[in-house]
Design a protein around this motif. Sequence first.
Motif, short mmCIF file in Angstrom:
data_model
loop_
_atom_site.label_atom_id
_atom_site.label_comp_id
_atom_site.label_asym_id
_atom_site.label_seq_id
_atom_site.Cartn_x
_atom_site.Cartn_y
_atom_site.Cartn_z
N LYS A 8 18.38 4.90 12.20
CA LYS A 8 18.76 6.20 11.62
C LYS A 8 18.84 6.14 10.09
CE LYS A 8 23.05 4.95 10.29
NZ LYS A 8 23.51 5.10 8.89
N SER A 9 18.44 5.02 9.50
CA SER A 9 18.56 4.87 8.05
C SER A 9 17.60 5.79 7.32
CB SER A 9 18.26 3.42 7.64
OG SER A 9 19.10 2.50 8.29
N PRO A 10 17.89 6.07 6.04
CA PRO A 10 16.90 6.78 5.22
C PRO A 10 15.79 5.81 4.80
CG PRO A 10 18.83 6.27 3.92
CD PRO A 10 19.11 5.79 5.31
N SER A 11 15.21 5.98 3.64
CA SER A 11 14.04 5.17 3.27
C SER A 11 14.39 3.73 2.92
CB SER A 11 13.27 5.82 2.12
OG SER A 11 14.14 6.13 1.05
N TRP A 12 15.67 3.41 2.82
CA TRP A 12 16.09 2.01 2.72
C TRP A 12 17.02 1.73 3.89
CZ3 TRP A 12 18.15 5.99 0.13
CH2 TRP A 12 19.54 6.10 0.04
N GLN A 13 16.83 0.56 4.51
CA GLN A 13 17.55 0.25 5.74
C GLN A 13 19.02 -0.06 5.49
OE1 GLN A 13 13.81 -2.25 6.51
NE2 GLN A 13 15.15 -2.70 8.23
N ASP A 14 19.87 0.35 6.43
CA ASP A 14 21.24 -0.12 6.45
C ASP A 14 21.24 -1.65 6.61
OD1 ASP A 14 21.92 2.55 6.45
OD2 ASP A 14 22.58 2.58 8.54
N ALA A 15 22.35 -2.29 6.26
CA ALA A 15 22.47 -3.73 6.49
C ALA A 15 22.33 -4.00 7.99
CB ALA A 15 23.82 -4.23 5.99
N GLY A 16 21.30 -4.75 8.37
CA GLY A 16 21.06 -5.03 9.77
C GLY A 16 20.50 -3.86 10.55
N GLY A 17 20.11 -2.79 9.86
CA GLY A 17 19.70 -1.57 10.53
C GLY A 17 18.20 -1.34 10.50
N ALA A 18 17.82 -0.12 10.85
CA ALA A 18 16.42 0.27 10.92
C ALA A 18 16.30 1.71 10.44
CB ALA A 18 15.88 0.13 12.34
N CYS A 19 15.10 2.04 10.01
CA CYS A 19 14.81 3.41 9.59
C CYS A 19 14.53 4.27 10.82
CB CYS A 19 13.66 3.41 8.60
SG CYS A 19 14.10 2.65 7.00
N SER A 20 13.88 5.39 10.64
CA SER A 20 13.76 6.40 11.68
C SER A 20 13.08 5.88 12.94
CB SER A 20 12.98 7.60 11.14
OG SER A 20 12.92 8.66 12.06
N GLY A 21 13.77 6.01 14.08
CA GLY A 21 13.21 5.61 15.37
C GLY A 21 14.10 6.03 16.52
N TYR A 22 13.55 6.74 17.50
CA TYR A 22 14.33 7.28 18.61
C TYR A 22 13.54 7.11 19.90
CZ TYR A 22 16.24 9.36 14.43
OH TYR A 22 16.74 9.52 13.16
N LEU A 23 14.19 6.57 20.92
CA LEU A 23 13.56 6.34 22.21
C LEU A 23 13.89 7.50 23.14
CD1 LEU A 23 11.95 4.18 23.85
CD2 LEU A 23 14.17 3.32 24.63
N ILE A 24 12.86 8.14 23.67
CA ILE A 24 13.02 9.29 24.56
C ILE A 24 12.52 8.89 25.94
CG2 ILE A 24 12.52 11.72 24.93
CD1 ILE A 24 11.57 11.79 21.97
N GLU A 25 13.37 9.07 26.95
CA GLU A 25 13.00 8.72 28.33
C GLU A 25 13.32 9.88 29.25
OE1 GLU A 25 13.91 4.09 28.76
OE2 GLU A 25 15.55 5.20 27.79
N ASP A 26 12.38 10.16 30.16
CA ASP A 26 12.58 11.24 31.11
C ASP A 26 11.78 10.90 32.36
OD1 ASP A 26 13.64 13.99 31.65
OD2 ASP A 26 11.50 14.40 31.90
N GLY A 27 12.47 10.71 33.46
CA GLY A 27 11.77 10.27 34.66
C GLY A 27 11.09 8.94 34.39
N GLY A 28 9.80 8.87 34.60
CA GLY A 28 9.08 7.64 34.32
C GLY A 28 8.36 7.64 33.00
N SER A 29 8.66 8.59 32.12
CA SER A 29 7.96 8.73 30.83
C SER A 29 8.81 8.16 29.70
CB SER A 29 7.64 10.20 30.55
OG SER A 29 6.94 10.78 31.63
N THR A 30 8.15 7.43 28.79
CA THR A 30 8.84 6.82 27.66
C THR A 30 8.06 7.07 26.38
OG1 THR A 30 9.69 5.05 29.08
CG2 THR A 30 9.77 4.68 26.71
N VAL A 31 8.71 7.66 25.38
CA VAL A 31 8.08 7.96 24.10
C VAL A 31 8.97 7.45 22.98
CG1 VAL A 31 7.36 9.82 22.53
CG2 VAL A 31 6.84 9.98 24.97
N LEU A 32 8.35 6.84 21.99
CA LEU A 32 9.05 6.42 20.77
C LEU A 32 8.76 7.46 19.70
CD1 LEU A 32 10.65 4.34 19.12
CD2 LEU A 32 8.48 3.16 18.67
N LEU A 33 9.80 8.12 19.23
CA LEU A 33 9.69 9.13 18.19
C LEU A 33 9.95 8.48 16.84
CD1 LEU A 33 9.47 12.02 17.11
CD2 LEU A 33 11.85 12.39 17.81
#
Length: 264
Positions: A8-33
């Motif tokens: 959820k970090s902006p253009s610089w990462q939090d300490a130990g963190g990551a920038c934009s990334g969200y895992l979406i799951e529904d039934g058997g479907s998996t998408v990385l946003l």
Amino acid sequence: MRLTVLGKSPSWQDAGGACSGYLIEDGGSTVLLDCGNGVFSKLRRYRDYTAVDAVLLSHLHADHFLDLVPYAYALTYAPRQQPVPVDRWPGTDAPARPRLIGPPGTRETFRRIVGCWGNDDLIENAFAIEEYEESDAPQVGSLRFSFRTVPHFQESYAIRVSSSNGSGGFVFSADCRPTGDLIDFARGADLLLIEATLPRPERSGERGHLTPREAGEHGRDSGAKRIVLTHISDELDHLWARKEAMSVFDGPVDIATEGAVYSL
């Protein structure tokens, strides 16, 4: 539908963190946003990266796609992806090749980037690239996506996610400055995942991001039931940011945290 915050970090990462990334799951479907800096490592904590059906990009700024590079290397060179047995992996004639659904210019952008040090087709060989337009409505299994252009420093798309299974959905603001386009697009959303990058508006030049208070105003004016502030640094006090949003939005307000799960 389940939404997991990977970064959820902006253009610089939090300490130990990551920038934009969200895992979406529904039934058997998996998408990385989005797949920003550090997201691939976070993804591997939760899911087998070869089991992801698609990666969907909101726009082509590095903090929203840069970890497609290590992801592509994994899909290309990981032992499990090879046609012959390697160690405990039996070999496969059908290596994973997820869909990569991106805005106009996706293929050419990645060719320019990875071509700086090697073969310019690294990412397009690892992923099946599709470029969407604002009017498109791609589907990945039971998951459905629609888009709205929002103003940013470059072409950026808010994304509405829904399910054919009848479960709830959400709207992702992507990166944007204050805009009625997002308010209209997010009308009545169960959850509005909205950027809140800035402690105060940009002092000069073109605007490209929201403050927490502005994020709350967009949630209020769209009639969203809940807002989650994201694209926000660990150097910005989260209690203050939440109070800013709550001062104008009557519903639940969360600050995105890595590993947080929302069931919709």
